[in-house]
Design an enzyme around this catalytic site. Structure first.
Site, PDB file in Angstrom:
ATOM      1  N   LYS A 123      35.616 -22.119 -44.203  1.00  0.00           N
ATOM      2  CA  LYS A 123      34.849 -23.257 -43.691  1.00  0.00           C
ATOM      3  C   LYS A 123      33.438 -23.200 -44.266  1.00  0.00           C
ATOM      4  O   LYS A 123      32.718 -22.218 -44.065  1.00  0.00           O
ATOM      5  CB  LYS A 123      34.798 -23.216 -42.168  1.00  0.00           C
ATOM      6  CG  LYS A 123      36.149 -23.455 -41.503  1.00  0.00           C
ATOM      7  CD  LYS A 123      36.028 -23.387 -39.989  1.00  0.00           C
ATOM      8  CE  LYS A 123      37.380 -23.547 -39.322  1.00  0.00           C
ATOM      9  NZ  LYS A 123      37.937 -24.906 -39.461  1.00  0.00           N
TER      10      LYS A 123
ATOM     11  N   ARG B 214      48.910 -25.116 -36.940  1.00  0.00           N
ATOM     12  CA  ARG B 214      50.307 -25.585 -36.964  1.00  0.00           C
ATOM     13  C   ARG B 214      51.257 -24.488 -37.424  1.00  0.00           C
ATOM     14  O   ARG B 214      52.440 -24.504 -37.084  1.00  0.00           O
ATOM     15  CB  ARG B 214      50.408 -26.827 -37.853  1.00  0.00           C
ATOM     16  CG  ARG B 214      50.116 -26.598 -39.322  1.00  0.00           C
ATOM     17  CD  ARG B 214      49.726 -27.873 -40.047  1.00  0.00           C
ATOM     18  NE  ARG B 214      48.399 -28.326 -39.645  1.00  0.00           N
ATOM     19  CZ  ARG B 214      47.828 -29.450 -40.090  1.00  0.00           C
ATOM     20  NH1 ARG B 214      48.487 -30.236 -40.922  1.00  0.00           N
ATOM     21  NH2 ARG B 214      46.622 -29.796 -39.691  1.00  0.00           N
TER      22      ARG B 214
END
Length: 493
Positions: free
Chosen positions: A274, A348
């Protein structure tokens, strides 16, 4: 709990508390309890409102001292705004405003009379439950890591609620405890709340209650089950993963409701590090897990007559020489292979194995909860969670529960036309779907691992925490989920 709660049916003027909370509308109409105090004080309260010493605008509170004929030394008047527009949102705001005002003053005990106010399409039990939940939320203070910093423990400790419904009070307290449990976990820093800590805390709670149990799976057990997707995400961290399984056996032989919560205790993004602002808030990436644990707490405390299973894959997404990479192909517990397009789409990847694991419980319904996509925040902001499901009945149950307690969700499409965005040349599915419709394609990815289940997905990225340096975990959607389970326990909405 931030506060202790009791029921009180005393006449307002004779209540032995430090403060009585009443309301006043913008047209200067007093709530019934305020009218009683006005009568006891021979019109003193009406006079104060008339000359503007007591505000009636929404969001205002006015503290009045030593009303003649009133036992309590203080009266807190909460502005209720336009009487014609008074409903669920103004009621909840008034409760929160009152609790915040009480918490900042030298008031140890108070009587909240706002529960007497009629709220459209709600009953007295709802008024009591929500008064407890909202006031405890407003009074919450985080103190776990303050060290030697002075903790202000003055202010309100006990709130008496006007009413006589003991069950409503108990359910409200149970829900508030679940919300606070979730908030406390979410607010802890990631060097405290590791996967192991999260598992130990959840198991310790379950161990205190007959009918509740916990099972914690370690890395070796998950490997034996073939959880290659979850374990790939965990490879780069020194904090090893856990799979938390909690069970509440309150419903006899009935099939359980199963909640699965994303438990990324910190998300660096992995190799796709990030780089934009906000990485310091990635401790909140486990709020899906924290909130389904909080829902478990509420269910156990309320002794709901249902069976509930909670599954939390607890993992840290970090970076080292062993971390998984973009373009890796990994094999999930389902046997489906996944091409990694981005290591920052890791939620996920842990959820798909947890959802496959959850199938063994033969769920009545399966709901996953996750801070899954920034795209959901872009689409819906911080006001509502995103809901996806191919099962209209389940989606409607969840939407109705959220509306009922003002912990709302908004349904997004899960159409087959989106599925092609997840096609991969090298695996059965790609873990990202491109720039557009990111919240939906994330839901589509999860749908491939729940094909035989009555399943729904809640993306809580926008509602799980407040933004900024002073932001905290909100505990949403513990309220929605607890209400949904309460509805199921009562045989429907």
């Amino acid at each position: 709990m931030a506060l202790q709660f009791t029921l009180n049916q005393d006449a307002p003027a004779s209540a032995h508390v430090d403060c009585i909370v009443v309301g006043a509308f913008a047209d200067k109409t007093l709530s019934p309890a305020a009218q009683a105090l006005d009568s006891a004080s021979q019109g003193r309260l009406t006079a104060l409102v008339a000359r503007g010493d007591v505000a009636t605008k929404t969001g205002t509170t006015s503290l009045v001292h030593d009303l003649p004929g009133v036992q309590a030394p203080r009266v807190l008047v909460v502005g209720l705004g336009d009487a014609a527009k008074f409903g669920v949102a103004p009621y909840l705001k008034a409760i929160g405003d009152a609790a915040r005002a009480l918490k900042t003053g030298p008031i140890g005990t108070a009587l909240l009379t706002l529960t007497e106010l009629p709220v459209k399409a709600r009953d007295a039990a709802w008024n009591i439950r929500q008064a407890v939940i909202v006031s405890d939320h407003a009074a919450y203070r985080y103190t776990a890591t303050l060290g030697k910093k002075k903790v202000d423990d003055t202010g309100l400790t006990t709130l008496a609620i006007a009413g006589d419904d003991a069950r409503a009070l108990a359910v409200g307290i149970a829900t508030a405890e679940g919300v606070e449990f979730a908030r406390e976990l979410g607010n802890l820093p990631p060097n405290y709340c590791t996967p192991a800590y999260l598992a130990e805390t959840a198991a310790a709670f379950a161990g205190k209650f007959p009918g509740a149990e916990a099972e914690i799976l370690d890395e070796q057990q998950m490997e034996a089950l073939g959880m290659g997707s979850l374990l790939s995400v965990a490879r780069g961290s020194a904090n090893r993963p856990r799979l938390i399984v909690l069970k509440w056996n309150g419903g006899g032989e009935a099939r359980p409701y199963v909640l699965v919560g994303k438990g990324i205790t910190f998300d660096t993004g992995g190799v796709n590090l990030k780089t934009q602002g906000g990485i310091e808030e990635m401790k909140y990436d486990m709020c899906g897990g924290a909130n389904v644990i909080g829902t478990f707490v509420a269910t156990v405390k309320a002794e709901l007559p249902i069976n509930l299973v909670v599954v939390v894959p607890a993992v840290e997404n970090a970076i080292d020489g062993n971390a998984y990479r973009p373009s890796d192909v990994i094999t999930s517990m389902s046997g489906k292979t996944i091409e990694v397009g981005n290591t920052d789409a890791e939620g996920r990847l842990i959820l798909c194995d947890a959802l496959t694991y959850a199938e063994r419980f033969n769920p009545e319904a399966l709901v996953d909860v996750a801070t899954l996509t920034g795209a959901c925040m872009v689409a819906l902001g911080h006001q509502t969670a995103g809901l996806m499901s191919k099962h209209d009945d389940l989606a409607n149950e969840l939407l109705a529960a959220g509306e009922h307690v003002f912990d709302r969700a908004w349904r997004l499409p899960l159409w087959d036309e989106y599925q092609g965005l997840l096609d991969s040349t090298f695996a059965d599915v790609y873990n990202i779907g491109g720039r557009w419709g990111g919240a939906i394609t994330a839901g589509c990815f999860l749908s491939r691992f729940t094909e035989n289940q009555r399943w729904a997905h809640l993306d809580i990225a926008g509602v799980a925490s407040d933004e900024g340096k002073r932001g905290m975990a909100t505990g949403r959607p513990v309220g929605l989920l607890t209400q949904w389970l309460l509805d199921r326990a009562e045989g429907g909405n």
